[in-house]
Design a protein around this motif. Structure first.
Motif, PDB file in Angstrom:
ATOM      1  N   HIS A  56       0.834  -1.192   0.000  1.00 48.22           N
ATOM      2  CA  HIS A  56       0.000   0.000   0.000  1.00 48.22           C
ATOM      3  C   HIS A  56       0.877   1.253   0.000  1.00 48.22           C
ATOM      4  O   HIS A  56       0.372   2.364   0.111  1.00 48.22           O
ATOM      5  N   ASN A  57       2.199   1.069  -0.132  1.00 48.25           N
ATOM      6  CA  ASN A  57       3.160   2.165  -0.165  1.00 48.25           C
ATOM      7  C   ASN A  57       3.326   2.605  -1.618  1.00 48.25           C
ATOM      8  O   ASN A  57       3.939   1.905  -2.419  1.00 48.25           O
ATOM      9  N   GLN A  58       2.756   3.766  -1.966  1.00 45.32           N
ATOM     10  CA  GLN A  58       2.747   4.180  -3.368  1.00 45.32           C
ATOM     11  C   GLN A  58       4.148   4.472  -3.904  1.00 45.32           C
ATOM     12  O   GLN A  58       4.423   4.258  -5.083  1.00 45.32           O
ATOM     13  N   GLY A  59       5.057   4.947  -3.051  1.00 45.09           N
ATOM     14  CA  GLY A  59       6.434   5.154  -3.491  1.00 45.09           C
ATOM     15  C   GLY A  59       7.081   3.850  -3.907  1.00 45.09           C
ATOM     16  O   GLY A  59       7.747   3.752  -4.943  1.00 45.09           O
ATOM     17  N   LYS A  60       6.846   2.831  -3.115  1.00 40.64           N
ATOM     18  CA  LYS A  60       7.397   1.509  -3.410  1.00 40.64           C
ATOM     19  C   LYS A  60       6.761   0.926  -4.672  1.00 40.64           C
ATOM     20  O   LYS A  60       7.441   0.357  -5.528  1.00 40.64           O
ATOM     21  N   VAL A  61       5.430   1.086  -4.798  1.00 42.64           N
ATOM     22  CA  VAL A  61       4.728   0.563  -5.976  1.00 42.64           C
ATOM     23  C   VAL A  61       5.254   1.225  -7.244  1.00 42.64           C
ATOM     24  O   VAL A  61       5.475   0.565  -8.267  1.00 42.64           O
TER      25      VAL A  61
END
Length: 208
Positions: free
Chosen positions: A24-29
């Motif tokens: 749910h971490n958009q930076g990681k995605v």
């Protein structure tokens, strides 16, 4: 690196198509999507599918990555990729390590998390400032098959933090041999040398 016991298994290939990114971490995605899009993989986040975040009860990066990937694959019916990563500070006995996200609290306040790291270093007499990032990737299929890969990048910690291009602890981490922190670095440069890139190189070579 197959997850099916001690008997050597042929590494399973990942077919082009949809792949759930169990985060749910958009930076990681965003980072993972950038690393995969040239391979015919359509990344969709667990958040976009409204999948719950499992409790990370593992004691290693690999164990937590496997737990997240298996749940997402089971609930979505699609191959799923999970990343468990964190920063390990040598003078703090490897902390925050697998608790890197938890040090940021429920509000995901990584400015506070970086300050906590710095405070603990200041409280540790003679502490060095060496640290490393670890990234464990687990790739799970709905039938329970798992492959995993682990990458690492070494560096030192700077204070105050520098740059706003990254996420997490990036702004205080200066990779060995570089003059810019991950927070200052162009994303393409970071993607070329990061712990996540190291793990992805292994994944791409093995399954794509």
């Amino acid at each position: 690196m197959s997850g099916e016991g001690d008997v050597p298994q042929a590494i399973r290939k990942l077919a082009p198509g949809k792949l759930v990114i169990a985060s749910h971490n958009q930076g990681k995605v965003r980072e993972i999507d950038a690393l995969l899009r040239d391979h015919g993989i359509e990344a969709v986040s667990a958040g976009a599918l409204d999948l719950p975040e499992p409790e990370e009860t593992g004691t290693t990066f690999v164990a937590n990555a496997e737990l997240k990937a298996m749940q997402a694959a089971d609930l979505s019916g699609l191959p799923s990729l999970a990343d468990d990563s964190g920063m390990c500070v040598d003078a703090l006995g490897g902390d925050p390590g697998i608790f890197s996200a938890r040090w940021a609290g429920a509000s995901k306040d990584f400015a506070a998390a970086m300050q906590l790291v710095e405070t603990k270093l200041q409280e540790t007499p003679g502490a060095g400032r060496t640290a490393h990032f670890v990234c464990a990737l687990a790739l799970a299929w709905p039938d329970g098959h798992i492959e995993w890969f682990e990458g690492r990048v070494d560096g030192t910690l700077v204070w105050p933090p520098r740059g706003d291009k990254g996420f997490g602890y990036d702004a205080m981490f200066l990779p060995d041999g570089e003059t810019e922190t991950f927070g200052e670095m162009d994303p393409a440069r970071k993607h070329a040398i990061s712990h996540r890139a190291d793990a992805f190189r292994q994944l791409v070579a093995a399954v794509l």
